[in-house]
Scaffold this motif. Structure first.
Motif, PDB file in Angstrom:
ATOM      1  N   GLY A   1      37.879  45.566  42.913  1.00 47.03           N
ATOM      2  CA  GLY A   1      38.257  44.450  42.064  1.00 47.03           C
ATOM      3  C   GLY A   1      38.492  43.190  42.879  1.00 47.03           C
TER       4      GLY A   1
ATOM      5  N   ALA B   1      34.740  47.916  38.418  1.00 47.19           N
ATOM      6  CA  ALA B   1      35.829  46.943  38.362  1.00 47.19           C
ATOM      7  C   ALA B   1      35.457  45.695  37.568  1.00 47.19           C
TER       8      ALA B   1
ATOM      9  N   ASN C   1      36.909  48.281  29.948  1.00 50.52           N
ATOM     10  CA  ASN C   1      38.042  47.428  30.267  1.00 50.52           C
ATOM     11  C   ASN C   1      37.971  47.136  31.768  1.00 50.52           C
TER      12      ASN C   1
ATOM     13  N   ARG D   1      42.145  44.682  39.691  1.00 51.30           N
ATOM     14  CA  ARG D   1      42.993  45.252  40.745  1.00 51.30           C
ATOM     15  C   ARG D   1      42.436  46.569  41.286  1.00 51.30           C
ATOM     16  N   LEU D   2      41.287  46.992  40.788  1.00 52.82           N
ATOM     17  CA  LEU D   2      40.736  48.281  41.201  1.00 52.82           C
ATOM     18  C   LEU D   2      40.487  48.305  42.707  1.00 52.82           C
TER      19      LEU D   2
ATOM     20  N   MET E   1      41.025  53.001  30.559  1.00 51.30           N
ATOM     21  CA  MET E   1      40.857  52.050  31.649  1.00 51.30           C
ATOM     22  C   MET E   1      40.888  52.816  32.967  1.00 51.30           C
TER      23      MET E   1
ATOM     24  N   ASN F   1      38.839  45.891  35.519  1.00 49.97           N
ATOM     25  CA  ASN F   1      40.096  45.989  36.246  1.00 49.97           C
ATOM     26  C   ASN F   1      39.987  45.221  37.562  1.00 49.97           C
TER      27      ASN F   1
ATOM     28  N   VAL G   1      41.852  53.125  36.611  1.00 49.36           N
ATOM     29  CA  VAL G   1      42.894  52.495  37.432  1.00 49.36           C
ATOM     30  C   VAL G   1      43.302  53.414  38.581  1.00 49.36           C
TER      31      VAL G   1
END
Length: 964
Positions: free
Chosen positions: A557, A608, A634, A638-639, A690, A636, A692
């Motif tokens: 991400g 991501a 979705n 921050r992945l 999602m 992400n 994560v």
């Protein structure tokens, strides 16, 4: 002075000779010096030399990489000198990430297996040659006899749920190498970086360990040629013990349809054969060396469908210029493979089918008998009335330029390209079970896929010695790019089977509106890293190694594109203490400790990012068929990669004049930020799931390696080695403050009568844990009873009234906690014998054969004889219970090899060896299935005894090796 006077007085004589290695190959550039003087000679390209020396002189013979010798002249005028490869070269130099280090100076958990110690015989993967040779490394071969099946490898247990559990492969320094492009005879050594301190230099791909493969290089001396050939044959080692046709009818299992068909035997190719022809040429001098090899290999599977033909070449060179200050080296290899695939599920059909059904149609002997019904088909027709295979092309090109700026300072640049192209081809004829059951006249599909990887690395090395301080520094830059693109096209309903897949447009199926019958895709990944390492050695007693890798990857991400992967390791040579330095027992004793951070990033590209995906073809208001797209995930930002922090403490030792050596390691690896799909609120997000980073797993274990030169006397020697390990992996947590994870159920059992999931993951439980009912016997009607609340001895209830949420519990684990191997090598004169044993202990296997085909209540199918024997008291249907959970413990004589290497007095043939080997000689086990080694033990669902089990074989190999 006396020697000089003697020479001046004419008491010297002319001496000629040759210098060869222990295989009989001449060595060029060998220094032959008269001891005590500066006079001498250097051997030429044919290993020959001339010099003048006194009759009582002693010659010092030295050559880099070989043991030095002192040769007395003693009245001889012609000398034939044979140099043995240096023991330090063979055992003490270990390849590590971006460099090498003396084995005795290692500060981390690293194990190297040289080619001379590989398990012998023919294999589908080079990693099968080290199966059991490296403590803590699990090599799993669920279908070892399938020529197209790869090998599952796991280092220090499973740890990841969705980012992969396989180690990173590095071939000749290129990370991400493909082992399918390397022949086993081309490999010089395989090194496994097991702990995080050793693997941290590979950053976000090192958490599952790193396997370094070094291929063989040429060496100085006369050009030599080696021909290596073997032939192999597989024989079925075990078959399922099912009811014969007469027994089937006697038990009233079904109607007699007139035939007596042994379905399992009909799927076997009893005359299977494999061969490997390998030729290599190498040679050179002190400035130029080369090696060129080529091979042709064929391998028929034990089944009637699978087959493999492959051929390829590998070439490498090294050229020194400017008095050795500049070096060029490189590798070029290419491999072409034609594969024909099988269907493991056909053997499932062969077990359960009515044995009185004929193979061919009773009304038309030119057609296969069509069998209708749920999950029922003619397995012979399934394998023969179709073509399913692929044409593969693998290639590697790499070039290395190394500049020696100073004696202790150099820099090196590596450029590499790795390619892989595949054309997958399928055609199911109009007579195939698939076509008949779907009312089609044939189905064809072609898929072309291409992978292209590029590598650029720039490394610098500096070393210095100040008094008792040795310092070595390495720094570098790495760039890799991975590209993948593909397309496929498919059609059905052809006017004739004669077209096969060569005329896709002739099919009628794709002419219907809304059908496309094709697809294509492309993806790319980039990786950039800055790396460095410092090695410090004080007085050969205290050692310190520190490394880092600062790495960025396009898969992550946008908030986590870069990460730091540090490591620190240290060692203390205890044997240098004054009390031990002159010990007759301890030759070397070293204590190690290490810490490192590595990553795991084996998830899909673009995960991501915010992606759109196709939701099918729909008609618009004008009646036109159009593709509809919408948000596919979705995203992400921050992945990130999974992060593994690991500690390792080890002890290396060499005792009794180095005849007993080994190592002991204890490790603790904790993986954090595990990747998985978590439920999120719709509204705040577009989709319910999602991807994560949340969970945490733990792997702990102990590893032991022992090597003992038990006997070394005259014509006889005996060496033995033992490796053992204990490993346990657990899920620690699956939630954090933001995301809450429920338990996960894995491996849904097959229909009909699907009993549910076989595994369950919950915080605090061991990875690979079976989840089901506790067996409490049967009632008077033969109905299975289970223990209420899963507590043995509490209350036995009929399974039909059991509550799945209340009464199921953890009933076992499928990952072996203990692994053991024992190697033995005996040499007597020209004969050598090796026996290699290995075993796995403390784990269970869910025997689906017994659950599905071992109960009388299963209607309309054939059964194992156990249904009327060991399971005869059970009259109810299948259920996931510990009754069908069996101990998988086994101890096997895995390989026996007998070789003969006679001493030849020939100017043409330098070396000749003839050998024969047998793989899977015998297995000691209590498991009632075909073979516990045929059950996979890697990953998250180990110990799953699949119904679609490929036949278990015993392999016989006969080979010869000749060096000219």
């Amino acid at each position: 002075m006396l020697l000089a006077c003697a020479q001046a007085l004419g008491q010297s004589k002319n001496i000629t000779g040759t210098v060869k290695d222990d295989s009989g190959a001449p060595l060029a550039g060998v220094t032959i010096q008269i001891k005590g003087t500066t006079s001498g000679a250097v051997s030429d390209g044919e290993g020959k030399f001339k010099l003048t020396a006194p009759d009582d002189a002693v010659l010092n013979v030295t050559f880099i990489g070989y043991e030095p010798q002192e040769v007395p002249v003693a009245g001889k005028s012609e000398l034939n000198i044979v140099l043995a490869l240096s023991k330090k070269t063979l055992t003490d130099v270990v390849v590590v990430g971006y460099g090498s280090v003396a084995k005795r100076n290692l500060t981390s958990a690293v194990t190297t297996v040289q080619s001379k110690d590989f398990i012998q015989g023919g294999f589908n993967s080079p990693l099968q040659q080290i199966d059991g040779k490296v403590a803590g490394v699990t090599v799993s071969n669920p279908a070892a006899a399938d020529p197209n099946r790869s090998t599952d490898v796991q280092v220090r247990g499973a740890a990841s749920l969705n980012a992969g559990n396989s180690p990173l492969i590095v071939i000749d320094g290129m990370p991400g190498g493909d082992l399918r492009n390397v022949m086993q005879q081309d490999i010089a050594s395989i090194t496994v970086l097991k702990d995080a301190a050793a693997a941290a230099i590979y950053g976000s791909r090192g958490a599952n360990g790193v396997v370094l493969v070094e291929t063989k290089k040429g060496k100085s001396g006369r050009v030599t040629m080696t021909y290596d050939s073997y032939a192999e044959h597989d024989a079925v080692a075990a078959k399922p013990d099912i009811l014969s046709a007469d027994e089937y009818l006697a038990k009233n299992r079904g109607n007699d349809q007139g035939a007596r068909t042994q379905w399992y035997n009909e799927l076997l190719r009893k005359d299977n054969f494999g061969t490997n022809q390998f030729l290599t040429i190498s040679g050179g001098n002190e400035n130029s060396i080369f090696r060129l090899s080529g091979n042709f290999r064929t391998k028929q599977g034990i089944d009637i469908a699978s087959d493999r033909h492959e051929y390829g070449y590998r070439a490498n060179f090294q050229q020194k210029v400017l008095d050795g200050k500049l070096e060029f080296s490189g590798n070029l290899s290419q491999r072409f493979v034609k594969e024909e695939y099988t269907n493991y599920a056909a053997f499932n059909q062969a077990v359960k089918l009515n044995p009185t059904i004929p193979i061919m149609d009773p009304n038309d002997a030119t057609k296969y008998n069509f069998l209708a019904g749920y999950d029922t088909y003619n397995p012979v027709a399934d394998l023969l009335a179709r073509e399913n295979g692929a044409d593969q092309n693998y290639s590697i090109v790499d070039l290395n330029v190394k500049l020696h700026i100073l004696k202790n300072l150099n820099t090196e640049v590596k450029l590499a390209r790795q390619g892989h192209e595949m054309l997958k081809r399928e055609y199911y004829t109009s007579k195939s079970p698939e076509s008949i059951s779907n009312d089609r006249t044939g189905r064809a599909r072609l898929q072309n896929e291409k992978w292209t990887d590029y590598t650029l690395e720039w490394i610098g090395n500096y070393n210095t010695k100040i008094d008792k301080h040795d310092i070595a520094v390495m720094g570098g830059y790495s760039y890799q790019e991975f590209n993948n693109q593909a397309f496929w096209a498919e059609n059905m309903d052809f006017p004739s089977d004669g077209f096969g897949y060569n005329n896709l447009g002739a099919g009628l199926w794709n002419q219907e509106k809304g059908r496309l019958g094709m697809d294509s895709w492309k993806s790319k990944e980039k990786l950039v890293a800055f790396l460095g390492r410092v090695n410090y050695n004080f007085d050969d007693t205290y050692f310190l190694t520190a490394s880092f890798r600062y790495e960025g990857n396009t898969k992550f991400g946008k908030d986590n594109k870069w990460g730091m992967f540090p490591s620190l390791s240290a060692a203390w040579r205890i044997s240098n203490l004054p009390a031990l330095k002159d010990s007759r027992i301890f030759n070397d004793l070293k204590l190690r400790a290490s810490y490192g951070v590595t990553g795991r990033s084996g998830f899909d590209r673009y995960t991501a990012m915010f992606r759109y995906q196709q939701y099918g073809m729909y008609q618009n208001d004008q009646g036109e068929w159009i593709s509809v797209y919408g948000p596919g995930n979705n995203f992400n930002p921050r992945l990130a990669w999974e992060k593994a922090q690991a500690y390792n403490v080890g002890l290396d030792f060499a005792l009794l004049n180095n005849r007993l050596s080994g190592s002991l390691d204890v490790f603790d690896r904790r993986s954090k930020g595990l990747l998985d799909n978590y439920e999120v609120a719709v509204g705040a997000f577009l989709h319910t799931n999602m991807f994560v980073n949340v969970g945490t797993t733990s792997s702990k274990g102990v590893e032991l390696t022992l090597n003992w030169e038990a006997v070394k006397s005259g014509d006889f020697s005996y060496n033995t080695s033992v490796t053992g390990s204990y490993i346990k992996s657990k899920l620690i947590t699956w939630s954090n403050a933001e995301y809450t994870g429920n338990f996960r159920e894995l491996q849904s059992l097959p229909s009909p009568g699907n009993p549910g999931y076989a595994y369950r993951l919950d915080p605090g439980t061991e990875l690979g844990s079976f989840y089901g009912y506790r067996y409490a016997g049967v009632n008077d009607a033969g109905q299975i009873m289970v223990w209420k609340d899963g507590q043995i001895g509490k209350e036995a209830i009929v399974y039909s009234s059991a509550n799945a949420d209340r009464d199921r519990t953890y009933i076992g684990h499928g990952a072996p906690r203990y692994e053991l191997s024992w190697g033995n090598t005996l040499n007597y004169k020209a004969f050598d014998l090796s026996l290699f044993f290995r075993g796995r202990f403390d784990y269970q296997i869910l025997n689906l054969y017994q659950m599905y085909y071992g109960l009388q209540a299963e209607q309309g199918i054939n059964l194992l004889k156990d249904a009327y024997g060991r399971n005869g008291h059970i009259k109810s249907s299948k259920l996931i219970t510990d009754y069908f959970l069996e101990n998988g413990d086994y101890f096997r004589l895995d390989n026996v090899t007998l070789g003969w290497t006679p001493k030849l007095h020939s100017k043409i043939v330098n070396n000749f060896r003839l050998y024969g080997s047998v793989r899977n000689v015998f297995t000691l086990t209590g498991y009632s299935g075909l073979d516990p080694t045929a059950i996979g033990v890697a990953g998250l669902t180990p110990g799953y005894g699949d119904l679609s089990l490929y036949p278990v074989t015993r392999t016989f190999t006969l080979g010869a090796q000749v060096t000219f």
